[in-house]
Design an enzyme around this catalytic site. Sequence first.
Site, short mmCIF file in Angstrom:
data_model
loop_
_atom_site.label_atom_id
_atom_site.label_comp_id
_atom_site.label_asym_id
_atom_site.label_seq_id
_atom_site.Cartn_x
_atom_site.Cartn_y
_atom_site.Cartn_z
CD1 TRP A 104 54.84 58.26 -24.44
CD2 TRP A 104 55.69 60.32 -24.66
NE1 TRP A 104 53.88 59.16 -24.03
CE2 TRP A 104 54.37 60.43 -24.14
CE3 TRP A 104 56.42 61.50 -24.88
CZ2 TRP A 104 53.78 61.66 -23.84
CZ3 TRP A 104 55.82 62.72 -24.58
CH2 TRP A 104 54.52 62.79 -24.07
CG ASP A 172 60.67 57.35 -21.26
OD1 ASP A 172 60.26 57.45 -20.08
OD2 ASP A 172 60.12 57.92 -22.23
CE LYS A 196 52.69 59.70 -18.48
NZ LYS A 196 53.67 60.24 -19.40
C1 LIG Z 1 54.33 60.82 -20.36
C2 LIG Z 1 55.54 60.23 -20.96
C3 LIG Z 1 56.63 61.02 -21.34
C4 LIG Z 1 56.62 62.53 -21.26
O1 LIG Z 1 56.76 62.98 -19.98
P1 LIG Z 1 56.83 64.56 -19.67
O2 LIG Z 1 57.19 64.52 -18.22
O3 LIG Z 1 55.47 65.11 -19.94
O4 LIG Z 1 57.86 65.17 -20.52
C5 LIG Z 1 57.75 60.40 -21.83
N1 LIG Z 1 57.80 59.07 -21.97
C6 LIG Z 1 56.76 58.28 -21.63
C7 LIG Z 1 56.88 56.80 -21.81
C8 LIG Z 1 55.61 58.83 -21.12
O5 LIG Z 1 54.58 58.05 -20.79
#
Ligand SMILES: *Cc1c(COP(=O)(O)O)cnc(C)c1O
Length: 360
Positions: A104, A172, A196
């Site tokens: 990511w 993030d 998540k």
């Molecule tokens: C799942 C995830 C993303 C992507 O998220 P989306 O909402 O599908 O764009 C980005 N960063 C991390 C660390 C993730 O686990």
Amino acid sequence: MPDRVYNFYPGPATLPFEVVRESFEKGLNYNDLGMSIMEISHRCAPFNQMWERTQEDMLDVMGLSGDEYVVFFLGGGASTQFLMIPYNFLSEGQTADYVNTGRWAVKAIKEAKLFGNVNLAADSEPEDFKHVPREYDLAPDAQYVHVTSNNTVAGTQMFEFPQTGDVPLVSDMSSDFLSRNIDFGKFDLVYAGAQKNIGPAGVTAVVIKKSWIERSKEGIPTMMSYRTHLSKNSVFNTPPVFNTFVVGLVMQWIKRNGGLEGVQQKNDRKAGMIYDAIDGSDGFYSGVVRKDSRSKMNVTFRLPSEGLEKRFVAEAEERDLIGLKGHRSVGGCRASIYNAMPVEGVQALVDFMEDFRKKS
Ligand SMILES: *Cc1c(COP(=O)(O)O)cnc(C)c1O
């Protein structure tokens, strides 16, 4: 079909069952309006109350003040934040620091490079992302420092964040948002796709310091600009109403369960149970990543052969333990044990691991 399985998928992921139920029960005839939460206008008072309460509860859980920070609930996923951050804060000729700790992060870096220079302050890609670096080579003139607090695919987590002084720190937190008691006050922006840890797919939480927004670029497209969302309290356009409503219920669930302290205790315990099962298996199970970087959210492990891994995943499913297949880039198995995974689910997994090992 069983009533309810233990869902170890990485995202969309399991939610607290009481929240799922509440979302139907409270959402069906929302506030006795004669309409469901999915049908109400985003320009009516009951909506505003729900929206503002969710923002306040999130800040409250994080220990942040609404004078300093604002919460946005936006569409486009965390992936859109990959580009919105540099769009707002990075120009040609300027530099941003990125810590590259997983797939990511790679995607976030790719977007940033469309806007300016990226300094890789640390990079564990040469070691297949099997650990999170603890030393950072920060650029002196960086516009901000971007990290990924939990790496969903590799199964690593950041336990010490870079000391950035006056340089804004961005994280993030998609896969470990509100899973542990950390000092959120050192971040200028954190973002997380809800799917998540905090709700259903379709909404992204962005918690950002208002004073930083005041320093963002002007003249960028309306929807991309944090200034727009600040000026309209995140309802410039039609927002993800239902999804955010569920996020609000999750915030109340966190508060009922001891806040971040309570959540962290439970998460530490759950992760410890699985890592103990791995480490106590005489090498039958092996952790994928370095011990000092092991994630409390996504536990990645291997078995002695790919054949056994396949059987493990299939037989687990027969015991209603689903979603244990690892990401294709890592292989093996992955148990995602976000906030909402009950201890009983982890116990069922650990029991199954033990049974499977004995008969293999
Ligand atoms: C799942 C995830 C993303 C992507 O998220 P989306 O909402 O599908 O764009 C980005 N960063 C991390 C660390 C993730 O686990």
